[in-house]
Design a protein around this motif. Structure first.
Motif, short mmCIF file in Angstrom:
data_model
loop_
_atom_site.label_atom_id
_atom_site.label_comp_id
_atom_site.label_asym_id
_atom_site.label_seq_id
_atom_site.Cartn_x
_atom_site.Cartn_y
_atom_site.Cartn_z
N ALA A 42 0.83 -1.48 -0.05
CA ALA A 42 -0.07 -0.14 0.08
C ALA A 42 0.82 1.26 -0.01
N ILE A 43 0.47 2.06 -0.87
CA ILE A 43 1.04 3.43 -0.70
C ILE A 43 0.01 4.71 -0.64
N ASP A 44 0.34 5.92 -0.31
CA ASP A 44 -0.50 7.08 -0.27
C ASP A 44 -0.69 7.49 -1.78
N ALA A 45 -1.69 7.57 -2.30
CA ALA A 45 -2.10 8.27 -3.77
C ALA A 45 -1.80 9.65 -3.64
N ASN A 46 -0.50 9.98 -3.73
CA ASN A 46 -0.34 11.54 -3.67
C ASN A 46 0.32 12.12 -4.96
N CYS A 93 -1.15 7.86 -8.54
CA CYS A 93 -1.83 8.97 -9.17
C CYS A 93 -2.10 9.82 -8.05
N ASP A 94 -2.73 10.88 -8.23
CA ASP A 94 -2.90 11.91 -6.86
C ASP A 94 -4.60 11.79 -6.90
N SER A 95 -4.71 11.26 -5.55
CA SER A 95 -6.27 11.23 -5.32
C SER A 95 -6.75 12.58 -4.85
N ARG A 96 -6.15 13.37 -4.70
CA ARG A 96 -6.66 14.85 -4.41
C ARG A 96 -7.20 15.69 -5.69
N THR A 97 -6.53 14.95 -6.87
CA THR A 97 -7.21 15.49 -8.08
C THR A 97 -7.93 14.76 -8.98
N GLN A 120 -0.64 -6.58 -6.78
CA GLN A 120 -1.54 -5.63 -6.44
C GLN A 120 -0.86 -4.56 -5.58
N VAL A 121 -1.27 -3.30 -5.67
CA VAL A 121 -0.84 -2.28 -4.65
C VAL A 121 -2.10 -1.29 -4.33
N MET A 122 -2.27 -1.02 -3.02
CA MET A 122 -3.44 -0.31 -2.64
C MET A 122 -2.97 1.27 -2.78
N PHE A 123 -3.68 1.85 -3.49
CA PHE A 123 -3.53 3.36 -3.60
C PHE A 123 -4.49 3.90 -2.50
N ARG A 124 -3.80 4.24 -1.25
CA ARG A 124 -4.67 4.77 -0.19
C ARG A 124 -4.99 6.38 -0.48
N GLN A 125 -6.47 6.82 -0.41
CA GLN A 125 -6.92 8.35 -0.43
C GLN A 125 -6.18 9.04 0.56
N VAL A 126 -5.49 10.39 -0.03
CA VAL A 126 -4.96 11.33 0.81
C VAL A 126 -5.96 12.41 1.03
#
Length: 127
Positions: A42-46, A93-97, A120-126
Motif C-alpha cells: 500500500a502507498i499514499d495516492a499523492n 496517481c493523485d487522489s486529491r485531483t 496488487q498495490v493499494m493506493f490510499r486516499q490522501v
C-alpha cells in the motif's frame, strides 16, 4: 439408426466432422515463466509515492507490464521490456485531483508466449 442415402447429408456430416477435428485443438501452453514481486502492499495516492515492481523468470519475446492505476515511471500505464529480469516503479496517481485514483492498482505482466504474473498495490486516499 438407418443410414441416409442422401449424398449431401453424408458430405455435410463429413465436413462438420473435419471442421470439429481441425478447429478444436487446445491452445499451446506458455513457454515462458514469469514472476512478479511488489515492494509494498500500500502507498499514499499523492502522485509522488511509488512501489518497485520486479519481474523475473524466463521470458519469450517482448514483455508487457500494465496497471489500471498510476503510471510506470511517468511513461504511462502500459510499457514494454525486451526481456526479464527487470524492475520499474509504479508511481501513484493523485487522489486529491482524481476521484478514481484511490483503490486497488492491479499489475499484470505477460510475454509473447502468454506467460504471465500479477500483483496488487493499494493506493490510499490522501486528504
Amino acid at each position: 439408426m438407418i443410414p441416409s442415402r442422401d449424398p449431401m447429408a453424408s458430405r455435410r456430416l463429413l465436413v462438420t466432422a473435419l471442421f470439429l477435428l481441425l478447429g478444436c485443438g487446445t491452445d499451446p501452453a506458455p513457454q515462458g515463466a514469469l514472476s512478479l514481486t511488489v515492494s509494498t502492499t500500500a502507498i499514499d495516492a499523492n502522485g509522488v509515492n511509488f512501489a518497485v515492481i520486479q519481474v523475473t523468470g524466463t521470458s519469450i519475446g517482448r514483455v508487457s507490464i500494465r496497471s489500471n492505476r498510476g503510471s510506470f515511471e511517468g511513461m504511462g500505464n502500459l510499457i514494454f521490456f525486451n526481456k526479464t529480469p527487470f524492475s520499474t516503479m509504479l508511481v501513484s496517481c493523485d487522489s486529491r485531483t482524481s476521484s478514481s485514483c484511490a483503490g486497488m492498482a492491479t499489475i499484470d505482466v505477460s510475454d509473447e508466449s502468454l506467460a504471465g504474473a500479477g500483483g496488487q498495490v493499494m493506493f490510499r486516499q490522501v486528504p
